[in-house]
Motif scaffolding. Structure first.
Motif, mmCIF file in Angstrom:
data_model
loop_
_atom_site.group_PDB
_atom_site.id
_atom_site.type_symbol
_atom_site.label_atom_id
_atom_site.label_comp_id
_atom_site.label_asym_id
_atom_site.label_seq_id
_atom_site.Cartn_x
_atom_site.Cartn_y
_atom_site.Cartn_z
ATOM 1 N N ASP A 106 19.838 -7.713 -7.400
ATOM 2 C CA ASP A 106 20.022 -6.627 -6.442
ATOM 3 C C ASP A 106 18.800 -6.577 -5.538
ATOM 4 O O ASP A 106 17.662 -6.538 -6.024
ATOM 5 N N ILE A 107 19.017 -6.605 -4.241
ATOM 6 C CA ILE A 107 17.928 -6.477 -3.276
ATOM 7 C C ILE A 107 17.813 -5.003 -2.916
ATOM 8 O O ILE A 107 18.731 -4.426 -2.335
ATOM 9 N N THR A 108 16.709 -4.395 -3.298
ATOM 10 C CA THR A 108 16.573 -2.957 -3.126
ATOM 11 C C THR A 108 15.798 -2.629 -1.857
ATOM 12 O O THR A 108 14.899 -3.361 -1.440
ATOM 13 N N ASP A 109 16.148 -1.528 -1.252
ATOM 14 C CA ASP A 109 15.442 -1.023 -0.089
ATOM 15 C C ASP A 109 14.124 -0.418 -0.555
ATOM 16 O O ASP A 109 14.107 0.573 -1.279
ATOM 17 N N SER A 110 13.032 -1.022 -0.165
ATOM 18 C CA SER A 110 11.712 -0.559 -0.604
ATOM 19 C C SER A 110 10.950 0.144 0.507
ATOM 20 O O SER A 110 9.729 0.317 0.428
ATOM 21 N N SER A 111 11.662 0.561 1.545
ATOM 22 C CA SER A 111 10.978 1.186 2.671
ATOM 23 C C SER A 111 10.282 2.481 2.275
ATOM 24 O O SER A 111 9.294 2.871 2.903
ATOM 25 N N HIS A 112 10.793 3.147 1.226
ATOM 26 C CA HIS A 112 10.135 4.384 0.778
ATOM 27 C C HIS A 112 8.735 4.103 0.232
ATOM 28 O O HIS A 112 7.923 5.015 0.107
ATOM 29 N N ILE A 113 8.456 2.839 -0.063
ATOM 30 C CA ILE A 113 7.119 2.427 -0.522
ATOM 31 C C ILE A 113 6.348 1.749 0.610
ATOM 32 O O ILE A 113 5.237 2.143 0.947
ATOM 33 N N THR A 114 6.970 0.733 1.216
ATOM 34 C CA THR A 114 6.239 -0.134 2.143
ATOM 35 C C THR A 114 5.897 0.560 3.461
ATOM 36 O O THR A 114 5.007 0.099 4.186
ATOM 37 N N GLU A 115 6.568 1.658 3.787
ATOM 38 C CA GLU A 115 6.214 2.398 4.998
ATOM 39 C C GLU A 115 4.995 3.280 4.785
ATOM 40 O O GLU A 115 4.427 3.815 5.745
ATOM 41 N N ILE A 116 4.585 3.441 3.523
ATOM 42 C CA ILE A 116 3.478 4.341 3.206
ATOM 43 C C ILE A 116 2.239 3.580 2.748
ATOM 44 O O ILE A 116 1.122 3.914 3.135
ATOM 45 N N VAL A 117 2.432 2.543 1.923
ATOM 46 C CA VAL A 117 1.293 1.764 1.430
ATOM 47 C C VAL A 117 1.564 0.279 1.611
ATOM 48 O O VAL A 117 2.710 -0.145 1.774
ATOM 49 N N ASN A 118 0.503 -0.495 1.570
ATOM 50 C CA ASN A 118 0.613 -1.948 1.516
ATOM 51 C C ASN A 118 0.631 -2.324 0.039
ATOM 52 O O ASN A 118 -0.408 -2.278 -0.618
ATOM 53 N N PRO A 119 1.801 -2.660 -0.516
ATOM 54 C CA PRO A 119 1.896 -2.880 -1.966
ATOM 55 C C PRO A 119 0.904 -3.924 -2.461
ATOM 56 O O PRO A 119 0.713 -4.966 -1.837
ATOM 57 N N ASP A 120 0.286 -3.628 -3.608
ATOM 58 C CA ASP A 120 -0.786 -4.495 -4.094
ATOM 59 C C ASP A 120 -0.349 -5.450 -5.198
ATOM 60 O O ASP A 120 -1.174 -6.207 -5.715
ATOM 61 N N ILE A 121 0.934 -5.465 -5.562
ATOM 62 C CA ILE A 121 1.386 -6.303 -6.668
ATOM 63 C C ILE A 121 1.722 -7.698 -6.159
ATOM 64 O O ILE A 121 2.542 -7.854 -5.242
ATOM 65 N N VAL A 122 1.128 -8.705 -6.766
ATOM 66 C CA VAL A 122 1.380 -10.088 -6.369
ATOM 67 C C VAL A 122 2.839 -10.460 -6.649
ATOM 68 O O VAL A 122 3.363 -10.228 -7.736
ATOM 69 N N ASP A 123 3.505 -11.002 -5.616
ATOM 70 C CA ASP A 123 4.869 -11.539 -5.744
ATOM 71 C C ASP A 123 5.908 -10.497 -6.174
ATOM 72 O O ASP A 123 6.948 -10.846 -6.727
#
Length: 203
Positions: A106-123
């Motif tokens: 499932d490809i999830t919409d992560s805009s609720h995260i990526t619009e606020i922070v630059n995610p720090d988890i590798v891959d």
């Protein structure tokens, strides 16, 4: 190898963004203002990193569920530490699919995260800032491997298929979920987490 309770010397305050009770399951980004820095400092004193990808998961009452899924693009043993507010009867369940063909990505919409922070988890996110996870649409396609009441701070194996269940007739469950990372920002695997937190974790 799915769950351990954790003895934490400070209580995590309930995030203000958990003040509402949705009518169905919900995933939200938890802003920095709702993060309890004293708790973060304690966790990171074990030489791990708490990711800036912080989510709140809501499980509604009256036999409400969050569907079977994992939190990584393949089956792994990635670890979160969760803090939960809600009834003492609500559980997390871990599953093993009977046939791998019954799982889908499932490809999830992560805009609720990526619009606020630059995610720090590798891959963890692709080049389009999308996140992939595995889901299984039917419990009949899986065998339940473990079930645990989640009413205390907990180490959770989120790389395995899991779901939530809330039998309480009136009270919903909110969980604050912190990914735990190695110093290189890769996912901390559950077996390593058990060793790191062995003096403060229990079944």
């Amino acid at each position: 190898m799915y769950h351990r309770y954790v003895k934490i010397p400070v209580d995590h305050r309930k995030p203000s963004c958990f003040s509402h009770q949705p009518s169905q399951s919900e995933v939200i980004f938890v802003p920095k203002t709702d993060i309890d820095q004293a708790v973060i400092n304690w966790i990171e004193s074990f030489d791990v990193i708490v990711s800036n990808v912080t989510e709140g998961i809501y499980t509604p009452p009256n036999k409400g569920k969050v569907h079977i899924h994992n939190d990584t693009s393949t089956i792994t043993n990635a670890t979160k530490i969760n803090f939960t507010w809600g009834p003492d009867t609500s559980t997390t369940r871990w599953w093993r699919v009977k046939d791998e063909s019954l799982c889908k990505t499932d490809i999830t919409d992560s805009s609720h995260i990526t619009e606020i922070v630059n995610p720090d988890i590798v891959d963890h996110f692709d080049e389009n800032n999308q996140h992939r996870e595995l889901i299984c649409e039917s419990e009949q396609d899986c065998d339940m491997m473990h079930e645990k009441v989640i009413n205390q701070p907990s180490l959770i194996n989120v790389g395995q298929l899991h779901s939530t269940y809330n039998p309480d007739p009136t009270h919903g469950r909110w969980s604050l979920c912190y990914f735990l990372l190695n110093k290189d920002y890769t996912h901390l695997q559950f077996e390593k987490a058990l060793n790191i937190f062995k003096e403060v974790s229990y079944e």
